[in-house]
Design a protein around this motif. Structure first.
Motif, PDB file in Angstrom:
ATOM      1  N   GLU A 195      10.689  15.234 -73.357  1.00  0.00           N
ATOM      2  CA  GLU A 195      10.471  15.814 -74.672  1.00  0.00           C
ATOM      3  C   GLU A 195       9.804  14.853 -75.659  1.00  0.00           C
ATOM      4  OE1 GLU A 195      10.684  18.996 -75.885  1.00  0.00           O
ATOM      5  OE2 GLU A 195      10.748  19.302 -73.710  1.00  0.00           O
TER       6      GLU A 195
ATOM      7  N   GLU B 152       7.441  14.632 -83.785  1.00  0.00           N
ATOM      8  CA  GLU B 152       6.146  15.294 -83.911  1.00  0.00           C
ATOM      9  C   GLU B 152       5.618  15.283 -85.341  1.00  0.00           C
ATOM     10  OE1 GLU B 152       4.196  19.746 -83.398  1.00  0.00           O
ATOM     11  OE2 GLU B 152       5.984  19.234 -82.238  1.00  0.00           O
TER      12      GLU B 152
ATOM     13  N   ARG C 152       6.141  15.088 -75.085  1.00  0.00           N
ATOM     14  CA  ARG C 152       5.622  16.387 -75.527  1.00  0.00           C
ATOM     15  C   ARG C 152       5.446  16.407 -77.046  1.00  0.00           C
ATOM     16  NH1 ARG C 152       5.229  20.109 -71.567  1.00  0.00           N
ATOM     17  NH2 ARG C 152       6.404  19.733 -69.645  1.00  0.00           N
TER      18      ARG C 152
ATOM     19  N   ILE D 108       2.650  16.623 -67.899  1.00  0.00           N
ATOM     20  CA  ILE D 108       2.921  16.890 -69.313  1.00  0.00           C
ATOM     21  C   ILE D 108       1.617  16.911 -70.104  1.00  0.00           C
ATOM     22  CG2 ILE D 108       4.016  15.991 -71.413  1.00  0.00           C
ATOM     23  CD1 ILE D 108       6.228  14.832 -69.591  1.00  0.00           C
TER      24      ILE D 108
ATOM     25  N   GLU E 211      -0.416  20.058 -69.448  1.00  0.00           N
ATOM     26  CA  GLU E 211       0.163  21.244 -70.087  1.00  0.00           C
ATOM     27  C   GLU E 211      -0.061  21.240 -71.598  1.00  0.00           C
ATOM     28  OE1 GLU E 211       3.795  21.695 -66.804  1.00  0.00           O
ATOM     29  OE2 GLU E 211       4.239  21.085 -68.867  1.00  0.00           O
ATOM     30  N   GLU E 212       0.176  20.118 -72.239  1.00  0.00           N
ATOM     31  CA  GLU E 212       0.117  20.068 -73.701  1.00  0.00           C
ATOM     32  C   GLU E 212      -1.308  20.041 -74.239  1.00  0.00           C
ATOM     33  OE1 GLU E 212       2.594  20.572 -75.603  1.00  0.00           O
ATOM     34  OE2 GLU E 212       4.173  20.463 -74.084  1.00  0.00           O
TER      35      GLU E 212
ATOM     36  N   ARG F 229       1.874  17.032 -78.880  1.00  0.00           N
ATOM     37  CA  ARG F 229       1.710  18.194 -79.765  1.00  0.00           C
ATOM     38  C   ARG F 229       1.203  17.763 -81.136  1.00  0.00           C
ATOM     39  NH1 ARG F 229       7.485  20.798 -77.839  1.00  0.00           N
ATOM     40  NH2 ARG F 229       6.731  21.537 -75.798  1.00  0.00           N
TER      41      ARG F 229
END
Length: 365
Positions: A212, A321, A215, A246, A249-250, A219
């Protein structure tokens, strides 16, 4: 003739140890031997080629899905034979890798003096970064010569009770390396791809970032890039398949974020030199960027390179983030803040650390 054995095994170690290898080999008073463990393989070999360093021993321990326990056991078992053959007067290790810890331990078992290059870095949290903070503290326990890159690192060692007479502030050998690797004649296709944009260089691979936290990093970066059409990101992606999954995907569908294969040290230093801004969870990159005046957002909760934070070259932004998003926007939209970081003083030395270390060894061995 004094016998010096340098032991290292990863790409970051090699970048910082190869200038010292070549400095020692150029001096008549030393018989210099190099042993690499192969904790990294292809990435290590790239650096050795750039600096024209040919190891005398290669333990070649790297295997697929290797564990810390496996790496530790293999290196410790294999180093005994090397020490029996070389019979060094001193062993030099670097920084905070498993190779460094195990090599120092093997030397300690033989009562061979240990010289710790890049000594004294601390977060004072044994699990952050993991396992690096343990490794460097453990090396410090057995080292005779502590080659600290900064006064702050030296103060950390003194606070731990190390003998002041055995602590030497030398600067960081990575500055020596950059003097060798960066030139005006260099070119790379991905740099050409980004030449009409502000290039943001990204690295992210640290063990505690995976999942996480990573990610969240990605993001934030994606949001900023979508809002700033004059920016492009190049990400030399780590070989770890989880990191690659990862990132895929992101960053899917964002054509101004480009994933490329890992770079050799010359290419990477030129990417840093051509970048507008660097985001990283790495350690050594923090020092390298300070040496060439590039603002760095460090995507970690703690850093052992606090000198760079104090100088203003680095900003610690964690893995949240929103924090990363806002700090990136600040540097991209506030010229005064960008210039403040860009012109911060480099705290990591003058590029002659290898010479100073060799001088100290000549005087003390």
């Amino acid at each position: 003739m004094k016998k010096v054995l340098l032991i290292f095994g990863t790409r970051p170690e090699a970048i910082k140890m190869c200038p010292l290898v070549n400095e020692l080999k150029g001096r008549k008073g030393f018989e210099t031997t190099v042993c690499v463990t192969g904790q990294h393989k292809e990435m290590l070999e790239q650096v050795l080629t750039v600096f024209d360093v040919k190891p005398d021993y290669n333990l070649a321990i790297m295997t697929k899905n290797q564990t810390l326990e496996g790496v530790t056991a293999k290196i410790l078992n294999l180093l005994g034979e090397v020490l029996d053959e070389v019979k060094p007067d001193v062993i030099l290790v670097h920084g905070d890798t498993t190779t460094s810890f195990v090599a120092a331990l093997a030397g300690f078992y033989r009562q061979i003096p240990i010289g710790h290059v890049e000594a004294g870095l601390r977060t004072h949290d044994i699990y952050s970064p993991f396992p690096e903070e343990f490794n460097r503290q453990a090396v410090g326990l057995v080292a005779k010569y502590h080659f600290a890159p900064t006064e702050e690192s030296a103060e950390n060692l003194i606070a731990e009770g190390k003998n002041k007479d055995n602590i030497y502030v030398t600067g960081n050998t990575v500055v020596d390396a950059i003097k060798i690797t960066i030139s005006k004649e260099h070119s790379h296709e991905a740099i050409e791809w980004a030449k009409d944009s502000r290039l943001i260089l990204l690295t992210a691979h640290r063990r505690e970032s995976i999942g996480e936290p990573m990610r969240h990093m990605f993001r934030a970066i994606k949001r900023v890039i979508e809002e700033h059409p004059d920016c492009k990101v190049v990400y030399p992606i780590h070989m770890n398949p989880v990191v690659r999954q990862i990132a895929a995907e992101e960053f899917a569908g964002v054509d101004r974020i480009r994933l490329i294969e890992p770079l050799d040290v010359v290419d990477f230093h030129h990417f840093m030199d051509q970048s507008y801004l660097i985001l990283t969870d790495s350690g050594g990159i923090q020092e390298e960027a300070c040496s060439i005046g590039k603002p760095v957002l460090v995507m970690r909760d703690k850093t052992e390179r606090s000198e760079g934070v104090k100088s203003g070259s680095l900003k610690l932004v964690g893995t949240d983030e929103e924090r990363i998003y806002h700090e990136m926007k600040e540097l991209l939209e506030n010229p005064e803040e960008y210039q403040r970081m860009h012109h911060a003083k480099n705290p990591y030395g003058d590029g002659f650390a290898s010479k100073y270390i060799a001088d100290i060894l000549e005087a003390n061995l």
